[in-house]
Design a protein around this motif. Structure first.
Motif, PDB file in Angstrom:
ATOM      1  N   ASN A   1      -3.519   4.824  -3.266  1.00 54.58           N
ATOM      2  CA  ASN A   1      -3.839   5.366  -1.933  1.00 54.58           C
ATOM      3  C   ASN A   1      -4.905   4.570  -1.195  1.00 54.58           C
ATOM      4  O   ASN A   1      -5.728   5.127  -0.478  1.00 54.58           O
ATOM      5  N   HIS A   2      -4.875   3.244  -1.400  1.00 54.67           N
ATOM      6  CA  HIS A   2      -5.898   2.414  -0.761  1.00 54.67           C
ATOM      7  C   HIS A   2      -5.357   1.048  -0.319  1.00 54.67           C
ATOM      8  O   HIS A   2      -5.270   0.782   0.864  1.00 54.67           O
ATOM      9  N   GLY A   3      -4.972   0.190  -1.270  1.00 52.15           N
ATOM     10  CA  GLY A   3      -4.559  -1.154  -0.861  1.00 52.15           C
ATOM     11  C   GLY A   3      -4.217  -2.019  -2.055  1.00 52.15           C
ATOM     12  O   GLY A   3      -3.639  -1.548  -3.031  1.00 52.15           O
ATOM     13  N   ALA A   4      -4.601  -3.289  -1.978  1.00 56.61           N
ATOM     14  CA  ALA A   4      -4.286  -4.228  -3.063  1.00 56.61           C
ATOM     15  C   ALA A   4      -5.461  -5.173  -3.284  1.00 56.61           C
ATOM     16  O   ALA A   4      -6.293  -5.385  -2.384  1.00 56.61           O
ATOM     17  N   LEU A   5      -5.510  -5.747  -4.484  1.00 59.95           N
ATOM     18  CA  LEU A   5      -6.587  -6.652  -4.882  1.00 59.95           C
ATOM     19  C   LEU A   5      -5.966  -7.848  -5.594  1.00 59.95           C
ATOM     20  O   LEU A   5      -5.110  -7.667  -6.464  1.00 59.95           O
ATOM     21  N   THR A   6      -6.360  -9.065  -5.213  1.00 59.34           N
ATOM     22  CA  THR A   6      -5.866 -10.252  -5.922  1.00 59.34           C
ATOM     23  C   THR A   6      -7.037 -11.186  -6.224  1.00 59.34           C
ATOM     24  O   THR A   6      -8.053 -11.192  -5.514  1.00 59.34           O
ATOM     25  N   VAL A   7      -6.875 -11.992  -7.283  1.00 61.43           N
ATOM     26  CA  VAL A   7      -7.922 -12.929  -7.689  1.00 61.43           C
ATOM     27  C   VAL A   7      -7.275 -14.265  -8.001  1.00 61.43           C
ATOM     28  O   VAL A   7      -6.069 -14.347  -8.232  1.00 61.43           O
ATOM     29  N   GLY A   8      -8.091 -15.339  -8.026  1.00 60.59           N
ATOM     30  CA  GLY A   8      -7.512 -16.640  -8.328  1.00 60.59           C
ATOM     31  C   GLY A   8      -8.553 -17.670  -8.698  1.00 60.59           C
ATOM     32  O   GLY A   8      -9.763 -17.444  -8.565  1.00 60.59           O
ATOM     33  N   GLY A   9      -8.046 -18.821  -9.131  1.00 57.74           N
ATOM     34  CA  GLY A   9      -8.907 -19.943  -9.507  1.00 57.74           C
ATOM     35  C   GLY A   9      -9.482 -20.656  -8.298  1.00 57.74           C
ATOM     36  O   GLY A   9     -10.366 -21.503  -8.427  1.00 57.74           O
ATOM     37  N   ASP A  10      -8.978 -20.337  -7.106  1.00 57.30           N
ATOM     38  CA  ASP A  10      -9.579 -20.777  -5.842  1.00 57.30           C
ATOM     39  C   ASP A  10      -9.155 -19.775  -4.770  1.00 57.30           C
ATOM     40  O   ASP A  10      -8.301 -18.914  -5.018  1.00 57.30           O
ATOM     41  N   LEU A  11      -9.745 -19.889  -3.585  1.00 53.64           N
ATOM     42  CA  LEU A  11      -9.523 -18.867  -2.560  1.00 53.64           C
ATOM     43  C   LEU A  11      -8.066 -18.782  -2.123  1.00 53.64           C
ATOM     44  O   LEU A  11      -7.502 -17.697  -2.002  1.00 53.64           O
ATOM     45  N   PHE A  12      -7.433 -19.923  -1.893  1.00 53.90           N
ATOM     46  CA  PHE A  12      -6.051 -19.861  -1.408  1.00 53.90           C
ATOM     47  C   PHE A  12      -5.106 -19.329  -2.475  1.00 53.90           C
ATOM     48  O   PHE A  12      -4.147 -18.625  -2.163  1.00 53.90           O
ATOM     49  N   SER A  13      -5.376 -19.629  -3.738  1.00 58.00           N
ATOM     50  CA  SER A  13      -4.555 -19.070  -4.810  1.00 58.00           C
ATOM     51  C   SER A  13      -4.671 -17.537  -4.815  1.00 58.00           C
ATOM     52  O   SER A  13      -3.669 -16.825  -4.957  1.00 58.00           O
TER      53      SER A  13
ATOM     54  N   THR B   1       0.838  -1.200   0.000  1.00 57.01           N
ATOM     55  CA  THR B   1       0.000   0.000   0.000  1.00 57.01           C
ATOM     56  C   THR B   1       0.873   1.250   0.000  1.00 57.01           C
ATOM     57  O   THR B   1       0.514   2.281  -0.581  1.00 57.01           O
ATOM     58  N   GLY B   2       2.068   1.159   0.626  1.00 57.63           N
ATOM     59  CA  GLY B   2       3.019   2.273   0.571  1.00 57.63           C
ATOM     60  C   GLY B   2       3.417   2.584  -0.868  1.00 57.63           C
ATOM     61  O   GLY B   2       3.460   3.749  -1.275  1.00 57.63           O
ATOM     62  N   PHE B   3       3.676   1.532  -1.662  1.00 53.95           N
ATOM     63  CA  PHE B   3       3.971   1.741  -3.092  1.00 53.95           C
ATOM     64  C   PHE B   3       2.761   2.365  -3.792  1.00 53.95           C
ATOM     65  O   PHE B   3       2.911   3.228  -4.657  1.00 53.95           O
ATOM     66  N   ALA B   4       1.565   1.917  -3.416  1.00 54.46           N
ATOM     67  CA  ALA B   4       0.343   2.466  -4.029  1.00 54.46           C
ATOM     68  C   ALA B   4       0.166   3.939  -3.678  1.00 54.46           C
ATOM     69  O   ALA B   4      -0.345   4.722  -4.473  1.00 54.46           O
ATOM     70  N   VAL B   5       0.607   4.322  -2.469  1.00 53.79           N
ATOM     71  CA  VAL B   5       0.529   5.723  -2.038  1.00 53.79           C
ATOM     72  C   VAL B   5       1.600   6.554  -2.752  1.00 53.79           C
ATOM     73  O   VAL B   5       1.353   7.688  -3.162  1.00 53.79           O
ATOM     74  N   ALA B   6       2.775   5.951  -2.931  1.00 54.27           N
ATOM     75  CA  ALA B   6       3.875   6.662  -3.606  1.00 54.27           C
ATOM     76  C   ALA B   6       3.663   6.724  -5.124  1.00 54.27           C
ATOM     77  O   ALA B   6       4.377   7.440  -5.825  1.00 54.27           O
ATOM     78  N   GLY B   7       2.679   5.964  -5.627  1.00 54.70           N
ATOM     79  CA  GLY B   7       2.434   5.949  -7.077  1.00 54.70           C
ATOM     80  C   GLY B   7       3.494   5.163  -7.837  1.00 54.70           C
ATOM     81  O   GLY B   7       3.753   5.428  -9.011  1.00 54.70           O
TER      82      GLY B   7
ATOM     83  N   PRO C   1       0.217  -3.521 -11.585  1.00 51.19           N
ATOM     84  CA  PRO C   1       0.002  -2.098 -11.877  1.00 51.19           C
ATOM     85  C   PRO C   1      -0.778  -1.407 -10.742  1.00 51.19           C
ATOM     86  O   PRO C   1      -1.180  -2.066  -9.773  1.00 51.19           O
ATOM     87  N   ILE C   2      -0.962  -0.120 -10.875  1.00 54.10           N
ATOM     88  CA  ILE C   2      -1.764   0.631  -9.886  1.00 54.10           C
ATOM     89  C   ILE C   2      -3.041   1.125 -10.558  1.00 54.10           C
ATOM     90  O   ILE C   2      -2.977   1.889 -11.530  1.00 54.10           O
ATOM     91  N   ALA C   3      -4.183   0.690 -10.037  1.00 54.32           N
ATOM     92  CA  ALA C   3      -5.460   1.220 -10.528  1.00 54.32           C
ATOM     93  C   ALA C   3      -5.624   2.638  -9.984  1.00 54.32           C
ATOM     94  O   ALA C   3      -5.257   2.923  -8.838  1.00 54.32           O
ATOM     95  N   GLU C   4      -6.171   3.512 -10.822  1.00 56.39           N
ATOM     96  CA  GLU C   4      -6.300   4.926 -10.469  1.00 56.39           C
ATOM     97  C   GLU C   4      -7.091   5.108  -9.168  1.00 56.39           C
ATOM     98  O   GLU C   4      -7.962   4.302  -8.840  1.00 56.39           O
ATOM     99  N   TYR C   5      -6.837   6.212  -8.478  1.00 58.14           N
ATOM    100  CA  TYR C   5      -7.530   6.462  -7.213  1.00 58.14           C
ATOM    101  C   TYR C   5      -9.043   6.550  -7.427  1.00 58.14           C
ATOM    102  O   TYR C   5      -9.513   7.144  -8.398  1.00 58.14           O
ATOM    103  N   ALA C   6      -9.767   5.945  -6.514  1.00 50.57           N
ATOM    104  CA  ALA C   6     -11.229   5.980  -6.564  1.00 50.57           C
ATOM    105  C   ALA C   6     -11.729   6.017  -5.124  1.00 50.57           C
ATOM    106  O   ALA C   6     -11.093   5.467  -4.226  1.00 50.57           O
TER     107      ALA C   6
END
Ligand SMILES: [Zn+2]
Length: 282
Positions: free
Chosen positions: A164-176, A109-115, A134-139
């Protein structure tokens, strides 16, 4: 949970898995207070999702909500996550995704804040799995702006920072999906240490191509290929910053201008500049 609504094995396992992932996220400091949210697909047209306003470290399986793919609550005493719109958008855009995890891990999130996106060719494991981050634009959180910002990158990426918020991940199952969150935070910590040390050796373009070809042999499913052309504008592939080289597989990252045009100097270079400036004044 009422005994009149028995859980299928799959559903009860998924409820328990969400509790476990929430516990790990909180224990590792990826979320504070009631931050973060988790969801999984429950069959073709339903989602199992964490509720709003609960600490992810102390959830119980009965707390989860069941919604349809339009976000209508079908079951559960609590209301679904305040970031439900972002989760719905991911499932709409990616038929292959079975689970979505959102958290605020501090270094990433620090990287996301620093852009500063995590898109340099640094670690082979990150290149073969996530490619670039990548960084999704601020919303504004919890509004329809956030799914719009995520839409730009989600087709080609399994993980991204949210400005300026956090991170998002997705996967083929929850643990992935969860392990990708761990990978992003781990990568962010390593990148931060390398940058503090003042030197970063990057993996060359040729070596990145070689690593990409390993995806197939390791059975890694990536939503898009790695793209080494910095000019790509539509985010349809995973754009990685990797230098040209004449044979060497590791190349010192040019200090100086970063991808955003900002001039960055190492501590050593800055000290030298100051020293030279002081000398010239004598
Ligand atoms: Zn959040």
């Amino acid at each position: 949970m009422s005994p009149s609504t028995p859980l299928g094995t799959g559903e009860s396992t998924l409820r328990a898995d969400i509790v476990e992932v929430g516990r790990r996220m909180y224990a590792r400091g990826y979320t504070a207070s009631n931050d973060g949210n988790i969801s999984v697909r429950l069959g073709a047209d339903r989602l199992l999702m964490t509720p709003k306003s609960v600490c992810k470290g102390f959830m119980t399986p009965d707390m989860m909500c069941i919604t349809d793919l339009d976000g209508r609550k079908l079951q559960g005493e609590r209301d679904p996550s305040s970031e439900m719109l972002m989760h719905l958008e991911v499932y709409r855009q990616r038929a292959d995704v079975q689970a979505v995890v959102h958290a605020h891990p501090p270094t990433a999130t620090g990287f996301a804040v620093a852009g500063i996106p995590l898109d340099r060719a640094v670690l082979a494991e990150v290149l073969t799995t996530l490619g670039s981050i990548p960084i999704a634009e601020y919303a504004t959180p919890s509004t329809s702006e956030l799914p719009e910002a995520v839409r730009k990158y989600i087709k080609a990426h399994d993980g991204m920072l949210l400005a300026n918020h956090g991170a998002l991940t997705v996967g083929g199952d929850l643990f992935s999906a969860y392990y990708k969150m761990e990978t992003i935070e781990h990568f962010a910590k390593i990148s931060l240490v390398a940058r503090l040390l003042g030197r970063e050796n990057l993996i060359s373009r040729d070596e990145v191509q070689r690593l990409q070809s390993l995806r197939g042999s390791y059975g890694i499913k990536a939503p898009a290929p790695i793209c080494l052309d910095d000019v790509v504008a539509d985010a349809a592939c995973q754009v990685v910053q990797a230098p040209e080289s004449s044979g060497a597989r590791l190349v010192a990252a040019p200090s100086g201008t970063g991808p955003d045009g900002e001039i960055r100097l190492t501590y050593r270079e800055l000290s030298q500049l100051i020293e030279d400036a002081v000398k010239s004044l004598r």
